[in-house]
Enzyme design. Sequence first.
Site, mmCIF file in Angstrom:
data_model
loop_
_atom_site.group_PDB
_atom_site.id
_atom_site.type_symbol
_atom_site.label_atom_id
_atom_site.label_comp_id
_atom_site.label_asym_id
_atom_site.label_seq_id
_atom_site.Cartn_x
_atom_site.Cartn_y
_atom_site.Cartn_z
ATOM 1 N N GLU A 36 82.892 46.832 79.497
ATOM 2 C CA GLU A 36 82.280 45.499 79.369
ATOM 3 C C GLU A 36 81.257 45.294 80.479
ATOM 4 O OE1 GLU A 36 85.428 42.625 79.508
ATOM 5 O OE2 GLU A 36 86.364 43.416 77.689
ATOM 6 N N ASP A 167 51.409 53.762 56.342
ATOM 7 C CA ASP A 167 52.052 53.365 55.088
ATOM 8 C C ASP A 167 51.428 52.067 54.603
ATOM 9 O OD1 ASP A 167 53.304 51.346 56.673
ATOM 10 O OD2 ASP A 167 54.846 52.783 57.204
ATOM 11 N N LYS A 190 53.214 57.163 53.092
ATOM 12 C CA LYS A 190 54.341 58.092 53.277
ATOM 13 C C LYS A 190 55.512 57.577 52.454
ATOM 14 C CE LYS A 190 56.660 55.937 57.132
ATOM 15 N NZ LYS A 190 56.223 55.250 58.301
ATOM 16 N N ARG A 192 59.667 57.759 52.039
ATOM 17 C CA ARG A 192 60.907 58.180 52.700
ATOM 18 C C ARG A 192 62.049 58.251 51.700
ATOM 19 N NH1 ARG A 192 61.134 57.803 58.390
ATOM 20 N NH2 ARG A 192 59.577 56.400 59.302
ATOM 21 N N ASP A 217 49.968 51.688 64.073
ATOM 22 C CA ASP A 217 51.300 51.356 63.550
ATOM 23 C C ASP A 217 51.998 50.400 64.513
ATOM 24 O OD1 ASP A 217 53.350 51.487 61.722
ATOM 25 O OD2 ASP A 217 53.926 53.550 62.157
ATOM 26 N N THR A 222 61.483 58.132 65.659
ATOM 27 C CA THR A 222 61.805 59.564 65.793
ATOM 28 C C THR A 222 60.547 60.420 65.975
ATOM 29 O OG1 THR A 222 61.596 59.974 63.431
ATOM 30 C CG2 THR A 222 63.772 59.297 64.236
ATOM 31 N N GLY A 224 58.705 61.194 63.438
ATOM 32 C CA GLY A 224 58.483 61.860 62.144
ATOM 33 C C GLY A 224 57.189 61.392 61.480
ATOM 34 N N THR A 225 56.934 60.097 61.531
ATOM 35 C CA THR A 225 55.711 59.561 60.920
ATOM 36 C C THR A 225 54.476 60.106 61.625
ATOM 37 O OG1 THR A 225 56.885 57.548 60.309
ATOM 38 C CG2 THR A 225 54.485 57.403 60.387
HETATM 39 C C1 R5P Z 1 57.858 52.025 59.369
HETATM 40 O O1 R5P Z 1 57.550 51.372 58.391
HETATM 41 C C2 R5P Z 1 57.295 51.770 60.734
HETATM 42 O O2 R5P Z 1 56.091 51.069 60.678
HETATM 43 C C3 R5P Z 1 57.112 53.072 61.490
HETATM 44 O O3 R5P Z 1 56.115 53.839 60.830
HETATM 45 C C4 R5P Z 1 58.388 53.853 61.567
HETATM 46 O O4 R5P Z 1 59.436 53.044 61.987
HETATM 47 C C5 R5P Z 1 58.263 55.034 62.479
HETATM 48 O O5 R5P Z 1 59.460 55.745 62.456
HETATM 49 P P1 R5P Z 1 59.533 57.284 62.836
HETATM 50 O O6 R5P Z 1 58.822 57.465 64.155
HETATM 51 O O7 R5P Z 1 60.993 57.566 62.930
HETATM 52 O O8 R5P Z 1 58.891 58.035 61.717
#
Ligand code: R5P
Length: 296
Positions: A36, A167, A190, A192, A217, A222, A224-225
């Site tokens: 805690e 996106d 993109k 998912r 963005d 992560t 990945g995008t």
């Molecule tokens: C998704 O719609 C957000 O705008 C980001 O593109 C997303 O959260 C990025 O996530 P990651 O870095 O895991 O691909």
Amino acid sequence: MVVVSGSSHPKLAAEIAQLLAAPLIPCEISVFPNTEKRLRVLGEVKNQDVALIQSLSSPVDTLVVETLLLADALERLGARSIKLIIPWLGYSLQDKVFLPGEPLSAKVIASIISHSFIERVFLLDLHNSSIPGFFSVPTEYISANQLFVEYAKASFDLKQVVVTSPDFGGLKRAKQFADALDVDMVKVEKTRDRHTNEIIETHLQGEVADKIALIYDDVIATGGTVISVAQTLKEKGAAQVYFMATHGLFVGEAIKKLSQASAVDGIVVTNSIHHEQLPERTTVLDCAALFASALQ
Ligand code: R5P
């Protein structure tokens, strides 16, 4: 006004205090053996308006509880009001119910904050601009757009630049950025997997050959995008690719993966989240002045 820092981002809190010429109130924050949080506000806050700075980054659940405990301690010490500055709102990516049985997590977090002694909340570049409506206390929505516009104007030959969102959800945000730079936009989408969250497809509409592509963005999680969209743009002939996002979460293996991603020429984020280490080729824009001026 006085400034109190949660444990997530003392450096940003100190900067905001300095810009406001306000004292930074010391706090002791530790953990009981049973995990805690234990905390104590050590300075004078009676009859003061308090700016509490807390990014709900990692470990998010612990930081949410810490924020509520700080608010309670400040109320008990007689603070007149608390303005909560949340540079990164944890759970804000869970802004919709996608599958039956899921909670509306962003609303849950907004609701518990709204039911504390916090009087006003300041939020920076949210994934979904309707999230402020989840709070039942007034919110102020701050955009880091101008920081990125100034950076891009100073760093690139704008005649070579195209802007894209990774996106369709981010198109409006990217269009504002492209308009402020007076450059063209291309469209990337993109897709998912709803269950694994893995990116399974990336499509480009538009011409990027020999261009400097700026992907705009809200957040890098992560990575990945970043990697998938940068690869698509490079395959279509982009000369350079930069990924710009207000929030750099850099979760899991993101720092390593992004440092090794040869399609990415640079990453630009703000300091909404504290990191000891960042991916290679990362530039950090300072958002302290945005909050300081909103608080004045
Ligand atoms: C998704 O719609 C957000 O705008 C980001 O593109 C997303 O959260 C990025 O996530 P990651 O870095 O895991 O691909």
